[in-house]
Scaffold this motif. Structure first.
Motif, PDB file in Angstrom:
ATOM      1  N   ARG A   2     -44.247 -45.824  53.784  1.00  0.00           N
ATOM      2  CA  ARG A   2     -44.784 -45.454  55.563  1.00  0.00           C
ATOM      3  C   ARG A   2     -44.886 -46.595  55.885  1.00  0.00           C
ATOM      4  N   ARG A  45     -41.426 -47.892  56.662  1.00  0.00           N
ATOM      5  CA  ARG A  45     -40.609 -47.909  57.905  1.00  0.00           C
ATOM      6  C   ARG A  45     -40.936 -47.922  59.171  1.00  0.00           C
ATOM      7  N   TYR A  46     -42.898 -47.792  59.302  1.00  0.00           N
ATOM      8  CA  TYR A  46     -43.691 -48.143  60.473  1.00  0.00           C
ATOM      9  C   TYR A  46     -43.852 -49.409  60.778  1.00  0.00           C
ATOM     10  N   ARG A  72     -35.305 -48.626  61.531  1.00  0.00           N
ATOM     11  CA  ARG A  72     -35.572 -47.336  62.264  1.00  0.00           C
ATOM     12  C   ARG A  72     -34.950 -47.243  63.781  1.00  0.00           C
ATOM     13  N   GLU A  99     -38.641 -51.966  67.639  1.00  0.00           N
ATOM     14  CA  GLU A  99     -38.750 -50.064  68.138  1.00  0.00           C
ATOM     15  C   GLU A  99     -36.865 -49.258  68.435  1.00  0.00           C
ATOM     16  N   ALA A 114     -52.350 -50.119  59.279  1.00  0.00           N
ATOM     17  CA  ALA A 114     -51.635 -50.190  60.872  1.00  0.00           C
ATOM     18  C   ALA A 114     -52.302 -51.117  62.343  1.00  0.00           C
ATOM     19  N   LYS A 172     -45.456 -53.726  62.888  1.00  0.00           N
ATOM     20  CA  LYS A 172     -44.570 -53.214  63.509  1.00  0.00           C
ATOM     21  C   LYS A 172     -44.145 -54.753  63.479  1.00  0.00           C
TER      22      LYS A 172
END
Length: 284
Positions: free
Chosen positions: A134, A137-138, A250, A281, A102, A140
């Motif tokens: 993960r 899902r997260y 998301r 976002e 990340a 960017k």
């Protein structure tokens, strides 16, 4: 997609991911690929990238041997003539796999992650299982996951599943860029379930308005009835022999109304074709 990151644990599926990323790089001039390996810390978070801070002597030796082993394998990979025509480099870091990836995405402004959905085990275990979920899902940036060999030359039909309500422009722009890279047809689909059913007439008008609003070209559109959204996406892709699935994650509204969180992860875990995901976002 000029900066691509490939999480790499020397497993077969990680190698498939690297080959797929390499295919993309050959289609896009100026693309750089970083092969990224994380050595998980055996103890407290006292280690830094390619070094240690006040470690236990035995832990220090253990980490050094692991770094030396991984570095030797990376150098062998870099010398593989298969990749001589692309800009390929590697990075080895110490730490928590998810957190390190990340951070790399953020600091290096990575535009695409290409990764396998399963990998090696033991000391070299990397982004597999829950870590891959993960990232989907997260992350960017867009993520392409695959669980086997795939060629960019075979990406002719891309399924984009949505409910076509308040779809963020940023997501659509990313999908259109993906479509352009592969020169593929976009297969728009709305999954109708018993819990959230709308008429064919309603769906047709909604998708036609979506196509006009965003200037979608080279596409088809239809609704598809299934018992649940995630299995419906996979079944539809199988029925039309699609080559890739594109879904968003998301968002609380629009596409994220049903294609969010665990649904996207379920598609990634069970699809037999590459899956492209992009998390925007969250909207209030």
């Amino acid at each position: 997609m000029n900066r691509i990151l490939v999480p790499y644990d020397f497993s077969e599926v990680a190698h498939h991911a690297l080959n797929f990323a390499s295919d993309i790089a050959q289609k896009l001039s100026g693309t750089k690929i970083t092969v990224f390996n994380v050595i998980e810390q055996p103890g407290p978070e006292t280690f830094k990238t390619m070094g240690v801070t006040n470690p236990d002597p035995m832990e220090n030796l253990y980490i050094k041997k692991m770094i030396d082993t991984v570095e030797a394998k990376m150098n062998d990979l870099m010398s593989d003539p298969t990749y001589k025509s692309i800009d390929l480099s590697y990075k080895i870091v110490l730490g928590n796999p998810f957190k390190e990836l990340a951070q790399e995405i953020d600091t290096e402004k990575i535009e695409l992650v290409v990764m396998g959905t399963s990998g090696a085990s033991g000391a070299e275990e990397f982004f597999v299982g829950s870590n891959a979920e993960r990232m989907v899902r997260y992350a960017k940036c867009p993520v392409i996951t695959l669980n086997g060999p795939a060629s960019t030359d075979g990406i002719n039909d891309i399924v984009m599943a949505s409910n076509f309500q308040e779809v963020p422009k940023g997501f659509v722009d990313k999908v259109k860029a993906l479509q352009q890279v592969f020169g593929a047809k976009l297969r728009l689909v709305k999954i109708n379930t018993p819990a959230s059913f709308t008429s064919t007439r309603h769906d047709r008008k909604q998708m036609e308005a979506f196509i006009e609003e965003f200037g979608i070209q080279n596409c088809t559109y239809e609704s598809y009835n299934y018992s649940n959204e995630e299995d419906g996406v996979i079944a539809y892709a199988e029925d039309i022999s699609a080559d890739m699935i594109a879904i968003g994650t998301r968002q609380r509204r629009g596409i994220g109304h049903f294609l969010a969180g665990s649904i996207a992860e379920d598609v990634v875990n069970h699809a037999k074709r590459p899956v492209w995901t992009y998390g925007l976002e969250e909207e209030e």
